[in-house]
Design a protein around this motif. Structure first.
Motif, PDB file in Angstrom:
ATOM      1  N   TRP A  67      29.849  42.582  45.498  1.00  0.00           N
ATOM      2  CA  TRP A  67      29.220  43.401  46.526  1.00  0.00           C
ATOM      3  C   TRP A  67      30.248  43.727  47.608  1.00  0.00           C
ATOM      4  O   TRP A  67      30.934  44.729  47.545  1.00  0.00           O
ATOM      5  CB  TRP A  67      27.978  42.714  47.091  1.00  0.00           C
ATOM      6  CG  TRP A  67      27.294  43.483  48.188  1.00  0.00           C
ATOM      7  CD1 TRP A  67      27.327  43.219  49.518  1.00  0.00           C
ATOM      8  CD2 TRP A  67      26.519  44.672  48.041  1.00  0.00           C
ATOM      9  NE1 TRP A  67      26.609  44.145  50.222  1.00  0.00           N
ATOM     10  CE2 TRP A  67      26.090  45.062  49.337  1.00  0.00           C
ATOM     11  CE3 TRP A  67      26.120  45.439  46.954  1.00  0.00           C
ATOM     12  CZ2 TRP A  67      25.305  46.184  49.573  1.00  0.00           C
ATOM     13  CZ3 TRP A  67      25.326  46.548  47.194  1.00  0.00           C
ATOM     14  CH2 TRP A  67      24.934  46.923  48.485  1.00  0.00           C
ATOM     15  N   SER A  68      30.363  42.832  48.580  1.00  0.00           N
ATOM     16  CA  SER A  68      31.337  43.079  49.658  1.00  0.00           C
ATOM     17  C   SER A  68      32.762  43.068  49.127  1.00  0.00           C
ATOM     18  O   SER A  68      33.612  43.862  49.556  1.00  0.00           O
ATOM     19  CB  SER A  68      31.173  42.031  50.765  1.00  0.00           C
ATOM     20  OG  SER A  68      31.360  40.716  50.238  1.00  0.00           O
ATOM     21  N   ALA A  69      33.057  42.190  48.163  1.00  0.00           N
ATOM     22  CA  ALA A  69      34.411  42.126  47.600  1.00  0.00           C
ATOM     23  C   ALA A  69      34.767  43.421  46.885  1.00  0.00           C
ATOM     24  O   ALA A  69      35.911  43.888  46.937  1.00  0.00           O
ATOM     25  CB  ALA A  69      34.525  40.948  46.637  1.00  0.00           C
ATOM     26  N   ALA A  70      33.768  44.013  46.217  1.00  0.00           N
ATOM     27  CA  ALA A  70      34.020  45.265  45.503  1.00  0.00           C
ATOM     28  C   ALA A  70      34.390  46.373  46.477  1.00  0.00           C
ATOM     29  O   ALA A  70      35.265  47.201  46.195  1.00  0.00           O
ATOM     30  CB  ALA A  70      32.795  45.658  44.692  1.00  0.00           C
ATOM     31  N   ILE A  71      33.722  46.396  47.641  1.00  0.00           N
ATOM     32  CA  ILE A  71      34.037  47.428  48.640  1.00  0.00           C
ATOM     33  C   ILE A  71      35.459  47.256  49.150  1.00  0.00           C
ATOM     34  O   ILE A  71      36.237  48.216  49.229  1.00  0.00           O
ATOM     35  CB  ILE A  71      33.024  47.366  49.803  1.00  0.00           C
ATOM     36  CG1 ILE A  71      31.617  47.694  49.290  1.00  0.00           C
ATOM     37  CG2 ILE A  71      33.426  48.333  50.910  1.00  0.00           C
ATOM     38  CD1 ILE A  71      30.537  47.546  50.343  1.00  0.00           C
ATOM     39  N   LEU A  72      35.814  46.010  49.484  1.00  0.00           N
ATOM     40  CA  LEU A  72      37.147  45.752  50.043  1.00  0.00           C
ATOM     41  C   LEU A  72      38.249  46.042  49.031  1.00  0.00           C
ATOM     42  O   LEU A  72      39.254  46.695  49.344  1.00  0.00           O
ATOM     43  CB  LEU A  72      37.232  44.293  50.512  1.00  0.00           C
ATOM     44  CG  LEU A  72      36.391  43.925  51.736  1.00  0.00           C
ATOM     45  CD1 LEU A  72      36.466  42.430  52.005  1.00  0.00           C
ATOM     46  CD2 LEU A  72      36.842  44.714  52.953  1.00  0.00           C
ATOM     47  N   VAL A  73      38.080  45.572  47.802  1.00  0.00           N
ATOM     48  CA  VAL A  73      39.125  45.748  46.794  1.00  0.00           C
ATOM     49  C   VAL A  73      39.295  47.220  46.428  1.00  0.00           C
ATOM     50  O   VAL A  73      40.414  47.723  46.298  1.00  0.00           O
ATOM     51  CB  VAL A  73      38.800  44.910  45.535  1.00  0.00           C
ATOM     52  CG1 VAL A  73      39.748  45.281  44.388  1.00  0.00           C
ATOM     53  CG2 VAL A  73      38.919  43.426  45.843  1.00  0.00           C
TER      54      VAL A  73
END
Length: 476
Positions: free
Chosen positions: A83-89
């Motif tokens: 979720w949040s990691a996908a946005i950042l990466v």
């Protein structure tokens, strides 16, 4: 106007949907290809999208960045649960795409059929900056509480992968379908067949230096193949080399320890620099060939009429086999009282007449004749496999067409007439075009003089010798 606006809006929406789907499919494929660890060293999504933005500027719009970002996030969320990691990466991917697209935007504001060496030169620094920025963000965003050394290694892996893959994929996108005219020859086939032989040599010799083994044959391919074909071969070679290094087929390395991870980074950078060299050579050769074609056209074409020049006519005829016994016809004509046009209306009026006459000849005669401006107001038409009667019919039709035409000047229209002399010859055994055309010019010029002496606006045919009455000169 409304219809045009609707079509433009529809096209933009279609582009956005297509980019969303393409990004999602590429992310899906790349994500699943990462399952075999060997293929985890490539991520082609970013250079493909960046290449499309550069190659087709109409697609480079903010909404399309959003569409591509959503496709990346959706893929990670559906198949990884991020979720949040996908946005950042995935911001790292958007950074790479944006830096490349914006960095190269000014280069491709005017679409050309050919890439230029200057465009290729800027690929290296633009990709390097994009890879460093994207790699730094991606390496930190995916660190997961790693040590500073591990974070630096992570950044190095991200940046080197983006840099090497970018320099391998971008030339492929930018050169796609740009080279249209090519005939396979023995040297080009040998160049392609030599590529696997160099790979075998690299595997047998081993060591880090063996990654440079394919470079000579890649340059050979760049010299003898179209830009896109050469670039495709270079792309495949670059990917295979990195995979061979990863699998210890070239050199003996382990890539799961920090020193050897840096070896992989170094190999990636070396391959990236290597693959750009044949691309530069190929684009440079393509530019030189294009320049030579333009110079040849300029040398062999009359600027004012866009017809063949006298030299261009001989060059064109030299490309045609001249078999003994082949019948060749010539129409030689000039404009009646052309000097009076220049004297009474000015030289610009004379140029306008010549230019419009050139257009008429290109439009009406280029299917049957090779048409050339011999100089001044004199023109020549060469017809192949034509007899005297056919040549006379064609010449008379041309004379009457010119006489009926109104030539537009700046402030008035003008009618002109032409006088023509014809000649038909048969190629002798061993005779060259230059000798045959010179013989025909001599005969046609004598008959052109007779047309002028007979009052102008006349056609003196091939069978005219010995007769004073033009109307009686056609054979029975």
């Amino acid at each position: 106007m409304e219809r045009k606006s609707f079509l433009n809006n529809f096209r933009q929406v279609a582009d956005t949907i297509a980019l969303f789907l393409l990004t999602f499919i590429l992310c899906y494929m790349s994500g699943h290809l990462r399952l075999p660890l060997l293929l985890s060293i490539f991520w082609i999504v970013n250079p493909v999208i960046a290449g499309i933005f550069v190659r087709y500027p109409s697609t480079h719009r903010p909404i399309n960045y959003v569409a591509c970002g959503l496709a990346m996030f959706l893929n990670d969320y559906l198949y990884s649960g991020w979720w949040s990691a996908a946005i950042l990466v995935n911001l790292a991917n958007i950074i790479f795409i944006a830096v490349v697209a914006l960095g190269l935007e000014r280069l491709w504001t005017t679409q050309r059929e050919q890439l230029t060496p200057n465009q290729v030169l800027l690929l290296f620094p633009v990709c390097l900056v994009a890879a460093l920025l994207a790699g730094t963000w991606g390496g930190i965003a995916s660190a997961n509480q790693k040590t500073s050394t591990e974070i630096l290694l992570n950044i190095a892996l991200w940046a080197s992968e983006q840099f090497s893959t970018g320099l391998m994929v971008l030339p492929l996108i930018l050169s796609f379908k740009r080279s249209q005219h090519f005939v396979w020859q023995r040297t080009s086939i040998l160049a392609v067949l030599s590529v696997p032989m160099l790979f075998l040599g690299a595997a047998l010799v081993g060591g880090p230096g063996s990654i440079a083994f394919p470079l000579p044959v890649l340059i050979w391919c760049a010299l003898v193949l179209p830009v896109f074909v050469s670039t495709l071969i270079t792309f495949l070679v670059g990917i295979l080399e990195i995979m061979m290094v990863y699998e210890n087929l070239i050199g003996e390395h382990r890539v799961d320890t920090p020193p050897e991870i840096m070896t992989l980074v170094s190999i990636r950078l070396g391959v990236a620099a290597m693959v750009l060299t044949p691309f530069m050579v190929s684009v440079t050769i393509d530019a030189i060939k294009s320049l030579n074609r333009r110079l040849e056209i300029r040398a062999n074409t009359d600027f004012l009429t866009q017809l063949l020049s006298r030299a261009g006519l001989f060059e064109k005829l030299a490309e045609i086999p001249l078999q003994p016994g082949r019948s060749i016809g010539m129409i030689l004509f000039d404009i009646d009282y052309f000097k009076a046009i220049n004297d009474n209306f000015g030289h610009q009026a004379g140029d306008d007449v010549l230019s419009e006459l050139g257009y008429i000849l290109r439009r009406d005669c280029k299917e049957q004749f090779y048409v050339a401006r011999f100089g001044g107001e004199e023109f020549a038409l060469i017809g192949l496999d034509i007899d005297a009667e056919q040549l006379y019919v064609q010449a008379e039709a041309l004379r009457q067409r010119i006489a009926r035409h109104d030539f537009a000047l700046t402030d008035r229209s003008l009618s002109i007439t032409i006088s023509l002399g014809l000649a038909v010859g048969v190629a002798e055994k061993g005779e060259q075009w230059s000798k045959l055309v010179t013989r025909l010019v001599s005969q046609a010029d004598a008959r052109l003089y007779r047309s002028k002496a007979g009052g102008r606006n006349l056609t003196t045919p091939d069978w005219s010798e010995g007769s004073q009455d033009i109307s009686d000169q056609k054979p029975t």
